[in-house]
Design a protein around this motif. Structure first.
Motif, PDB file in Angstrom:
ATOM      1  N   VAL A 214      49.150  60.519  56.091  1.00  0.00           N
ATOM      2  CA  VAL A 214      48.382  60.445  54.846  1.00  0.00           C
ATOM      3  C   VAL A 214      49.258  60.793  53.657  1.00  0.00           C
ATOM      4  O   VAL A 214      49.225  60.113  52.624  1.00  0.00           O
ATOM      5  N   TRP A 215      50.077  61.835  53.792  1.00  0.00           N
ATOM      6  CA  TRP A 215      50.928  62.279  52.679  1.00  0.00           C
ATOM      7  C   TRP A 215      52.388  61.849  52.856  1.00  0.00           C
ATOM      8  O   TRP A 215      53.300  62.494  52.345  1.00  0.00           O
ATOM      9  N   ARG A 216      52.612  60.761  53.563  1.00  0.00           N
ATOM     10  CA  ARG A 216      53.964  60.263  53.816  1.00  0.00           C
ATOM     11  C   ARG A 216      54.778  60.148  52.520  1.00  0.00           C
ATOM     12  O   ARG A 216      55.969  60.519  52.486  1.00  0.00           O
ATOM     13  N   TYR A 217      54.180  59.648  51.478  1.00  0.00           N
ATOM     14  CA  TYR A 217      54.931  59.347  50.260  1.00  0.00           C
ATOM     15  C   TYR A 217      54.916  60.505  49.259  1.00  0.00           C
ATOM     16  O   TYR A 217      55.407  60.365  48.142  1.00  0.00           O
ATOM     17  N   GLN A 218      54.376  61.645  49.678  1.00  0.00           N
ATOM     18  CA  GLN A 218      54.466  62.878  48.892  1.00  0.00           C
ATOM     19  C   GLN A 218      55.307  63.937  49.605  1.00  0.00           C
ATOM     20  O   GLN A 218      55.955  64.769  48.961  1.00  0.00           O
ATOM     21  N   LEU A 219      55.325  63.898  50.928  1.00  0.00           N
ATOM     22  CA  LEU A 219      56.068  64.912  51.681  1.00  0.00           C
ATOM     23  C   LEU A 219      57.565  64.636  51.729  1.00  0.00           C
ATOM     24  O   LEU A 219      58.319  65.421  52.310  1.00  0.00           O
ATOM     25  N   ASN A 220      58.008  63.542  51.111  1.00  0.00           N
ATOM     26  CA  ASN A 220      59.448  63.263  51.098  1.00  0.00           C
ATOM     27  C   ASN A 220      60.232  64.348  50.372  1.00  0.00           C
ATOM     28  O   ASN A 220      61.432  64.529  50.605  1.00  0.00           O
ATOM     29  N   VAL A 221      59.587  65.097  49.481  1.00  0.00           N
ATOM     30  CA  VAL A 221      60.273  66.188  48.779  1.00  0.00           C
ATOM     31  C   VAL A 221      59.636  67.541  49.101  1.00  0.00           C
ATOM     32  O   VAL A 221      59.833  68.521  48.381  1.00  0.00           O
ATOM     33  N   ALA A 222      58.866  67.609  50.190  1.00  0.00           N
ATOM     34  CA  ALA A 222      58.201  68.858  50.552  1.00  0.00           C
ATOM     35  C   ALA A 222      59.134  69.791  51.303  1.00  0.00           C
ATOM     36  O   ALA A 222      59.956  69.361  52.123  1.00  0.00           O
ATOM     37  N   SER A 223      58.989  71.069  51.046  1.00  0.00           N
ATOM     38  CA  SER A 223      59.735  72.074  51.800  1.00  0.00           C
ATOM     39  C   SER A 223      59.151  72.211  53.204  1.00  0.00           C
ATOM     40  O   SER A 223      58.005  71.822  53.467  1.00  0.00           O
ATOM     41  N   GLY A 224      59.922  72.810  54.104  1.00  0.00           N
ATOM     42  CA  GLY A 224      59.418  73.065  55.447  1.00  0.00           C
ATOM     43  C   GLY A 224      58.225  73.992  55.439  1.00  0.00           C
ATOM     44  O   GLY A 224      57.289  73.839  56.233  1.00  0.00           O
ATOM     45  N   GLU A 225      58.233  74.950  54.517  1.00  0.00           N
ATOM     46  CA  GLU A 225      57.113  75.888  54.424  1.00  0.00           C
ATOM     47  C   GLU A 225      55.823  75.165  54.013  1.00  0.00           C
ATOM     48  O   GLU A 225      54.747  75.433  54.549  1.00  0.00           O
ATOM     49  N   ARG A 226      55.940  74.255  53.083  1.00  0.00           N
ATOM     50  CA  ARG A 226      54.748  73.514  52.640  1.00  0.00           C
ATOM     51  C   ARG A 226      54.159  72.689  53.782  1.00  0.00           C
ATOM     52  O   ARG A 226      52.934  72.675  53.986  1.00  0.00           O
ATOM     53  N   ILE A 227      55.009  72.012  54.537  1.00  0.00           N
ATOM     54  CA  ILE A 227      54.526  71.226  55.675  1.00  0.00           C
ATOM     55  C   ILE A 227      53.874  72.144  56.709  1.00  0.00           C
ATOM     56  O   ILE A 227      52.805  71.851  57.254  1.00  0.00           O
ATOM     57  N   GLY A 228      54.521  73.284  56.971  1.00  0.00           N
ATOM     58  CA  GLY A 228      53.966  74.235  57.927  1.00  0.00           C
ATOM     59  C   GLY A 228      52.633  74.798  57.480  1.00  0.00           C
ATOM     60  O   GLY A 228      51.727  75.013  58.300  1.00  0.00           O
TER      61      GLY A 228
ATOM     62  N   ASN B 239      58.057  62.677  44.281  1.00  0.00           N
ATOM     63  CA  ASN B 239      57.298  61.956  45.292  1.00  0.00           C
ATOM     64  C   ASN B 239      57.583  60.452  45.208  1.00  0.00           C
ATOM     65  O   ASN B 239      57.693  59.898  44.112  1.00  0.00           O
ATOM     66  N   ILE B 240      57.675  59.803  46.358  1.00  0.00           N
ATOM     67  CA  ILE B 240      57.855  58.353  46.357  1.00  0.00           C
ATOM     68  C   ILE B 240      56.681  57.683  45.638  1.00  0.00           C
ATOM     69  O   ILE B 240      56.866  56.788  44.808  1.00  0.00           O
ATOM     70  N   ILE B 241      55.465  58.117  45.950  1.00  0.00           N
ATOM     71  CA  ILE B 241      54.277  57.729  45.178  1.00  0.00           C
ATOM     72  C   ILE B 241      53.923  58.940  44.332  1.00  0.00           C
ATOM     73  O   ILE B 241      53.412  59.933  44.828  1.00  0.00           O
ATOM     74  N   CYS B 242      54.243  58.870  43.049  1.00  0.00           N
ATOM     75  CA  CYS B 242      54.140  60.064  42.203  1.00  0.00           C
ATOM     76  C   CYS B 242      53.045  59.952  41.146  1.00  0.00           C
ATOM     77  O   CYS B 242      52.939  60.807  40.281  1.00  0.00           O
TER      78      CYS B 242
END
Length: 327
Positions: free
Chosen positions: A108-122, A283-286
């Motif tokens: 769902v967030w493929r095009y926003q998580l490209n710049v996400a930190s590991g902590e944010r994903i976790g 974000n790729i989609i920003c």
């Protein structure tokens, strides 16, 4: 059948259709049309409903898709959010429960998580694993000047509370930071298709789209939230951080990181303290892609005044409770 539904397996056909009917954002048409899930979902809906392109586009523009996440359920935010959208002219007409898996989060967030930190994903994984979520389809009342998805997306407010204006949904719900925002809302009709296909599967999405739209299911959504909290709330509140980024981050705050922990307090603490971005760029989609919808309606310059008037400015000013606000 008016048109062969298999037309949507042609990525170029799908790209052109999305650009004409579902989005004004060229990057979305290019990226999404390459994804099998979008093409499968359009095919499933067109086939099940025997819909030509014009009918399919109109049906998708009339609805919005939202997910009440586990934090909305635990913190008792559902009724307030539904009342907010009712004032805007969007009412729930279909709902179901589902588990949002870690795979779904990344898709769902493929095009926003490209710049996400590991902590944010976790933190997103820690959030969504707590309990089931509630998927809700909204229908716009007659006279709403833009697609239902755009109406809802532009009223939700920024994830960062520091740049909200105060009237938005996230301000109304006292969202304290970008992790604890309570709802996911699809930005445009094309996102309704993509997100719905990922979360419900293509056939499940088609069923949701073709369900009866004449009944307001507000009470049912509220009951689902209460049932989830009753059945899963106590167990979902407890978590353990066995190792890795989140445990290290919690130790750095000075909080206890061993043994059973209060999931909502961990999310409240780390959502406020962790770095959310990694690497250069954006974000790729920003951008939600909603401006041209308002421009077509002649309301772009007056969008905020239109939304604040419907939402009932000023928003509540109460601050989130220090204990995490769990009811």
């Amino acid at each position: 059948m008016t048109q062969d539904s298999r037309r949507f397996f042609d990525w170029k056909y799908t790209q052109d259709f999305c650009g004409q009917e579902l989005t004004t954002y060229a990057d979305k048409t290019r990226l999404y049309s390459a994804e099998a899930i979008l093409r499968e979902s359009l095919y499933a809906l067109a086939a099940a409903g025997d819909l030509d392109d014009a009918s399919l586009g109109a049906r998708l523009r009339a609805v919005g898709l939202a997910v009440f996440r586990p934090d909305a359920i635990a913190h008792g935010k559902i009724a307030d959010a539904l009342a907010y959208f009712a004032r805007l002219g969007a009412r729930p007409t279909y709902c179901t429960t589902t588990r949002i898996t870690s795979h779904m989060v990344r898709e769902v967030w493929r095009y926003q998580l490209n710049v996400a930190s590991g902590e944010r994903i976790g933190l997103l994984d820690l959030l969504f694993e707590a309990t089931p979520s509630i998927v809700v389809m909204f229908t716009a009342e007659a006279g709403v000047p833009v697609p239902c998805a755009a109406l809802m997306a532009d009223s939700k407010g920024e994830a960062d509370p520091g740049v909200r204006e105060g009237w938005e949904l996230r301000s109304h719900l006292n969202s304290p930071h970008r992790i604890e925002v309570y709802m996911h809302i699809a930005d445009e009709p094309v996102d309704v298709v993509r997100d719905g296909g990922i979360i419900l599967g293509p056939d499940g999405f088609a069923d949701a789209m073709l369900a009866d739209r004449s009944t307001d299911v507000t009470a049912e959504v509220v009951r689902l939230g209460e049932r989830i909290q009753r059945d899963f709330g106590a167990a979902g509140r407890v978590c353990e951080l066995s190792g890795g980024l989140l445990r290290d981050a919690l130790i750095q705050t000075g909080e206890e990181a061993d043994g059973p922990l209060d999931r909502w307090q961990v999310l409240r603490t780390l959502g406020a303290s962790c770095e959310m971005y990694a690497g250069p760029g954006e974000n790729i989609i920003c951008d939600p892609g909603t401006d041209p919808w308002w421009d077509r309606a002649g309301l772009l310059a007056r969008r905020t005044s239109y939304l604040t008037g419907r939402a009932g400015w000023p928003a509540p000013s109460a601050a989130p409770r220090a204990d995490g606000g769990v009811q």
